[in-house]
Design a protein around this motif. Structure first.
Motif, PDB file in Angstrom:
ATOM      1  N   ARG A  39       0.899  -1.036   0.127  1.00  0.00           N
ATOM      2  CA  ARG A  39       0.077  -0.037  -0.054  1.00  0.00           C
ATOM      3  C   ARG A  39       1.011   1.075  -0.035  1.00  0.00           C
ATOM      4  N   ASP A  58       2.444   2.142  -3.140  1.00  0.00           N
ATOM      5  CA  ASP A  58       1.509   2.640  -4.249  1.00  0.00           C
ATOM      6  C   ASP A  58       1.304   4.056  -4.112  1.00  0.00           C
ATOM      7  N   GLU A  59       2.117   4.921  -4.337  1.00  0.00           N
ATOM      8  CA  GLU A  59       2.026   6.188  -4.075  1.00  0.00           C
ATOM      9  C   GLU A  59       2.016   6.783  -2.648  1.00  0.00           C
ATOM     10  N   ARG A  86      -2.559  -9.208  -0.727  1.00  0.00           N
ATOM     11  CA  ARG A  86      -3.029  -8.544  -1.851  1.00  0.00           C
ATOM     12  C   ARG A  86      -4.667  -9.190  -2.242  1.00  0.00           C
ATOM     13  N   HIS A 136       4.645  -5.259  -7.209  1.00  0.00           N
ATOM     14  CA  HIS A 136       3.683  -4.291  -8.086  1.00  0.00           C
ATOM     15  C   HIS A 136       3.972  -4.542  -9.455  1.00  0.00           C
ATOM     16  N   ARG A 177       1.226  -5.980 -12.163  1.00  0.00           N
ATOM     17  CA  ARG A 177       0.971  -5.177 -13.333  1.00  0.00           C
ATOM     18  C   ARG A 177       1.111  -6.049 -14.635  1.00  0.00           C
ATOM     19  N   ASP A 203      -3.072  -7.550 -12.540  1.00  0.00           N
ATOM     20  CA  ASP A 203      -3.524  -7.663 -11.270  1.00  0.00           C
ATOM     21  C   ASP A 203      -4.442  -8.843 -11.068  1.00  0.00           C
TER      22      ASP A 203
END
Length: 215
Positions: free
Chosen positions: A49, A52-53, A129, A193, A197, A201
């Motif tokens: 998490r 992810d940004e 996930r 990730h 991708r 996902d």
């Protein structure tokens, strides 16, 4: 002197202290040993998490993830961790014999241990996930190293490098005990990730993808 809590340096220090606290919490959660799988799944959950940004709360997220992943993470840890430990012991035993037969069997056991350890890391990441049934999670984890050999190998090399560093330079244990696991999980999250991708996902999309495809 006045400190601006919104400054880059203050935010950086806060993030660093959160990673230290997360590392300590993870170690404490692993002390019973049987809970190591659930603790690792929770650590992967917050790392995925955050990678992810950089969103989400590290400490609170870990505690929530630990409770949510307790059963599935523990089950996955036992189903794949115990066989990996057994093959690792067998590898050590046979390689120690020094005979040609022992070297051959030991080499096979080392490869099997590496495969099972990689599948274990993949399984714990899938627990973090996806909310799939246990059987599907284990199946996908066993297939992922075959479908994504380079990227899943990177997951294994990170803890191997950590153990090798501790063997060569024992004082590095201080670094591992403060940020080694939490930062290591963040590095793993970047790799994970990339895997997710490439799979859209969807962990069930396990057809091999060329490592040179640039996807």
């Amino acid at each position: 002197m006045r400190v601006d809590p919104d400054s880059r340096s203050a935010q950086g220090l806060t993030t660093f202290l959160q990673f230290v606290a997360l590392n300590v919490l993870y170690i404490v959660a692993c002390v019973p040993v049987v809970t190591a799988g659930a603790a690792t799944a929770a650590l992967y959950e917050v790392a995925l998490r955050y990678a992810d940004e950089e969103r989400g709360y590290l400490i609170r997220g870990f505690l929530v993830g630990l409770r949510r992943n307790l059963w599935r993470g523990t089950a996955v840890g036992l189903l794949l961790g115990v066989p990996a430990a057994m093959t690792g012991f067998a590898a050590t035993f046979w390689l120690a014999t020094g005979s040609a037969l022992g070297t051959g069997i030991g080499t096979v056991a080392v490869l099997l241990t590496a495969y099972l350890a990689t599948a274990l890391l993949c399984a714990l990441a899938l627990v973090a996930r996806f909310a799939d049934p246990l059987g599907r999670t284990v199946r996908n984890a066993l297939l992922l190293p075959l479908a994504e050999p380079l990227r899943t190998l990177a997951l294994l090399l990170r803890p191997v490098a950590t153990v090798s560093l501790l063997y060569v330079y024992p004082p590095a244990a201080a670094l591992v005990l403060t940020i080694g696991f939490s930062v290591g999980a963040y590095v793993d999250a970047l790799v994970l990730h990339s895997i997710f991708r490439r799979r859209g996902d969807d962990p069930t999309a396990l057809d091999p993808v060329s490592p040179f495809s640039g996807e």
